[in-house]
Write a protein that holds these residues in place. Structure first.
Motif, mmCIF file in Angstrom:
data_model
loop_
_atom_site.group_PDB
_atom_site.id
_atom_site.type_symbol
_atom_site.label_atom_id
_atom_site.label_comp_id
_atom_site.label_asym_id
_atom_site.label_seq_id
_atom_site.Cartn_x
_atom_site.Cartn_y
_atom_site.Cartn_z
ATOM 1 N N GLU A 141 1.649 -3.774 7.066
ATOM 2 C CA GLU A 141 0.642 -3.389 8.054
ATOM 3 C C GLU A 141 0.466 -1.880 8.092
ATOM 4 N N LEU A 142 1.575 -1.144 8.026
ATOM 5 C CA LEU A 142 1.490 0.314 8.003
ATOM 6 C C LEU A 142 0.790 0.811 6.743
ATOM 7 N N LEU A 143 1.058 0.148 5.620
ATOM 8 C CA LEU A 143 0.405 0.522 4.366
ATOM 9 C C LEU A 143 -1.093 0.264 4.455
ATOM 10 N N ALA A 144 -1.472 -0.881 4.998
ATOM 11 C CA ALA A 144 -2.892 -1.219 5.128
ATOM 12 C C ALA A 144 -3.608 -0.260 6.076
ATOM 13 N N ALA A 145 -2.894 0.199 7.101
ATOM 14 C CA ALA A 145 -3.491 1.131 8.054
ATOM 15 C C ALA A 145 -3.527 2.560 7.515
ATOM 16 N N GLY A 146 -2.827 2.804 6.417
ATOM 17 C CA GLY A 146 -2.807 4.131 5.825
ATOM 18 C C GLY A 146 -1.756 5.044 6.430
ATOM 19 N N ALA A 147 -0.847 4.476 7.218
ATOM 20 C CA ALA A 147 0.183 5.291 7.862
ATOM 21 C C ALA A 147 1.291 5.684 6.885
ATOM 22 N N ILE A 148 1.510 4.867 5.841
ATOM 23 C CA ILE A 148 2.521 5.180 4.837
ATOM 24 C C ILE A 148 1.895 5.045 3.457
ATOM 25 N N THR A 149 2.551 5.659 2.478
ATOM 26 C CA THR A 149 2.059 5.587 1.105
ATOM 27 C C THR A 149 2.683 4.387 0.399
ATOM 28 N N GLN A 150 2.195 4.103 -0.799
ATOM 29 C CA GLN A 150 2.727 2.992 -1.584
ATOM 30 C C GLN A 150 4.197 3.233 -1.934
ATOM 31 N N THR A 151 4.555 4.485 -2.219
ATOM 32 C CA THR A 151 5.940 4.821 -2.535
ATOM 33 C C THR A 151 6.854 4.537 -1.342
ATOM 34 N N GLU A 152 6.399 4.911 -0.142
ATOM 35 C CA GLU A 152 7.185 4.642 1.060
ATOM 36 C C GLU A 152 7.311 3.132 1.306
ATOM 37 N N PHE A 153 6.223 2.405 1.063
ATOM 38 C CA PHE A 153 6.256 0.953 1.209
ATOM 39 C C PHE A 153 7.272 0.332 0.259
ATOM 40 N N ASP A 154 7.259 0.806 -0.990
ATOM 41 C CA ASP A 154 8.211 0.279 -1.971
ATOM 42 C C ASP A 154 9.662 0.570 -1.561
ATOM 43 N N ALA A 155 9.888 1.748 -0.985
ATOM 44 C CA ALA A 155 11.234 2.098 -0.533
ATOM 45 C C ALA A 155 11.677 1.201 0.616
ATOM 46 N N ILE A 156 10.776 0.954 1.570
ATOM 47 C CA ILE A 156 11.089 0.080 2.707
ATOM 48 C C ILE A 156 11.348 -1.338 2.223
ATOM 49 N N LYS A 157 10.548 -1.787 1.267
ATOM 50 C CA LYS A 157 10.698 -3.143 0.729
ATOM 51 C C LYS A 157 12.044 -3.285 0.010
ATOM 52 N N ALA A 158 12.393 -2.279 -0.787
ATOM 53 C CA ALA A 158 13.678 -2.323 -1.502
ATOM 54 C C ALA A 158 14.858 -2.311 -0.528
ATOM 55 N N LYS A 159 14.741 -1.519 0.533
ATOM 56 C CA LYS A 159 15.809 -1.464 1.523
ATOM 57 C C LYS A 159 15.929 -2.791 2.269
ATOM 58 N N ALA A 160 14.798 -3.415 2.584
ATOM 59 C CA ALA A 160 14.823 -4.699 3.301
ATOM 60 C C ALA A 160 15.415 -5.794 2.446
ATOM 61 N N LEU A 161 15.166 -5.752 1.159
ATOM 62 C CA LEU A 161 15.664 -6.799 0.265
ATOM 63 C C LEU A 161 17.095 -6.561 -0.186
ATOM 64 N N ALA A 162 17.591 -5.347 0.058
ATOM 65 C CA ALA A 162 18.956 -5.009 -0.367
ATOM 66 C C ALA A 162 20.015 -5.670 0.493
#
Length: 109
Positions: free
Chosen positions: A88-109
């Motif tokens: 949702e933050l990525l779609a709203a433009g609040a975070i970049t794709q790189t930040e999204f990937d980092a959050i996703k990797a941390k959540a899946l870790a």
């Protein structure tokens, strides 16, 4: 021992009670020091019921603060919720794709 404990509990209640002003607190302490047994009995008769109500309120506030702290420390319940929030933050433009990937990797870790 019980009388001393009641006397101490009354003193604690007097100083924790925010509805009493300074003069009322001083007056109750003077009465308790000069006439401890009679003062304690008068205090318990006049303010005993509100003592229990104030104690119950303090316990509820403590439990609520503890629950809020646990919720804050625990974070979200699942990785899927974290990824969805990041999406949702990525779609709203609040975070970049790189930040999204980092959050996703941390959540899946």
């Amino acid at each position: 021992v019980v009388c001393i404990w009641i006397f101490i509990w009354i003193l604690i209640d007097i100083f924790r009670d925010h509805t009493l002003n300074g003069w009322a607190k001083t007056g109750w302490v003077i009465v308790l020091v000069i006439l401890p047994l009679l003062g304690a009995l008068i205090y318990l008769i006049t303010r005993g019921g509100s003592m229990a109500a104030r104690q119950t309120e303090r316990v509820k506030e403590s439990q609520q603060a503890s629950a809020e702290y646990i919720r804050a420390v625990a974070g979200s319940a699942s990785p899927a919720e974290e990824i969805a929030r990041a999406q949702e933050l990525l779609a709203a433009g609040a975070i970049t794709q790189t930040e999204f990937d980092a959050i996703k990797a941390k959540a899946l870790a």
